[in-house]
Motif scaffolding. Structure first.
Motif, PDB file in Angstrom:
ATOM      1  N   PHE A  37      43.856  63.172  29.010  1.00  0.00           N
ATOM      2  CA  PHE A  37      43.639  61.937  29.757  1.00  0.00           C
ATOM      3  C   PHE A  37      42.807  62.218  31.001  1.00  0.00           C
ATOM      4  CE2 PHE A  37      47.310  60.890  27.232  1.00  0.00           C
ATOM      5  CZ  PHE A  37      47.145  59.553  26.942  1.00  0.00           C
ATOM      6  N   LYS A  38      42.046  61.212  31.422  1.00  0.00           N
ATOM      7  CA  LYS A  38      41.309  61.261  32.677  1.00  0.00           C
ATOM      8  C   LYS A  38      41.748  60.071  33.503  1.00  0.00           C
ATOM      9  CE  LYS A  38      37.099  63.619  31.381  1.00  0.00           C
ATOM     10  NZ  LYS A  38      35.644  63.587  31.492  1.00  0.00           N
ATOM     11  N   PHE A  39      41.722  60.228  34.795  1.00  0.00           N
ATOM     12  CA  PHE A  39      42.141  59.157  35.684  1.00  0.00           C
ATOM     13  C   PHE A  39      40.926  58.403  36.181  1.00  0.00           C
ATOM     14  CE2 PHE A  39      45.696  61.920  35.473  1.00  0.00           C
ATOM     15  CZ  PHE A  39      46.783  61.068  35.511  1.00  0.00           C
ATOM     16  N   LEU A  40      41.088  57.096  36.282  1.00  0.00           N
ATOM     17  CA  LEU A  40      40.023  56.214  36.727  1.00  0.00           C
ATOM     18  C   LEU A  40      40.620  55.268  37.758  1.00  0.00           C
ATOM     19  CD1 LEU A  40      37.137  55.021  36.283  1.00  0.00           C
ATOM     20  CD2 LEU A  40      38.184  53.539  34.579  1.00  0.00           C
ATOM     21  N   GLU A  41      40.044  55.259  38.923  1.00  0.00           N
ATOM     22  CA  GLU A  41      40.519  54.372  39.976  1.00  0.00           C
ATOM     23  C   GLU A  41      39.531  53.226  40.121  1.00  0.00           C
ATOM     24  OE1 GLU A  41      41.552  54.495  44.740  1.00  0.00           O
ATOM     25  OE2 GLU A  41      41.340  56.364  43.634  1.00  0.00           O
ATOM     26  N   VAL A  42      40.038  52.008  40.131  1.00  0.00           N
ATOM     27  CA  VAL A  42      39.181  50.842  40.288  1.00  0.00           C
ATOM     28  C   VAL A  42      39.733  49.943  41.390  1.00  0.00           C
ATOM     29  CG1 VAL A  42      38.380  50.825  37.895  1.00  0.00           C
ATOM     30  CG2 VAL A  42      40.392  49.524  38.518  1.00  0.00           C
TER      31      VAL A  42
END
Length: 75
Positions: free
Chosen positions: A19-24
């Protein structure tokens, strides 16, 4: 600070699983809509709602829009 340590461990485990983290940054109205969908779907987290919506729109075998997706789109 046990919770901060647990969060770091959980994130590390998820990275190990690919998994990769994505902040929006989202408008507060959008977050409120996601929260309503979370309740409607019986989801445990906003992440779960977003994954559901993303899989429904980005998967190769696109799923027909369910009522929760239609509700999000109509508001």
């Amino acid at each position: 600070m046990a919770s901060a340590q647990q969060k770091r461990q959980q994130r590390s485990q998820l990275r190990d699983q690919g998994f990769k983290f994505l902040e929006v940054c989202l408008p507060s109205q959008t977050v409120e809509r996601i929260d309503r969908l979370k309740t409607a779907l019986g989801a445990e987290s906003r992440n779960e709602v977003l994954l559901h919506l993303i899989h429904g729109t980005l998967d190769d075998a696109r799923l027909p829009a369910d009522s929760a997706q239609m509700e999000l789109g109509m508001q």
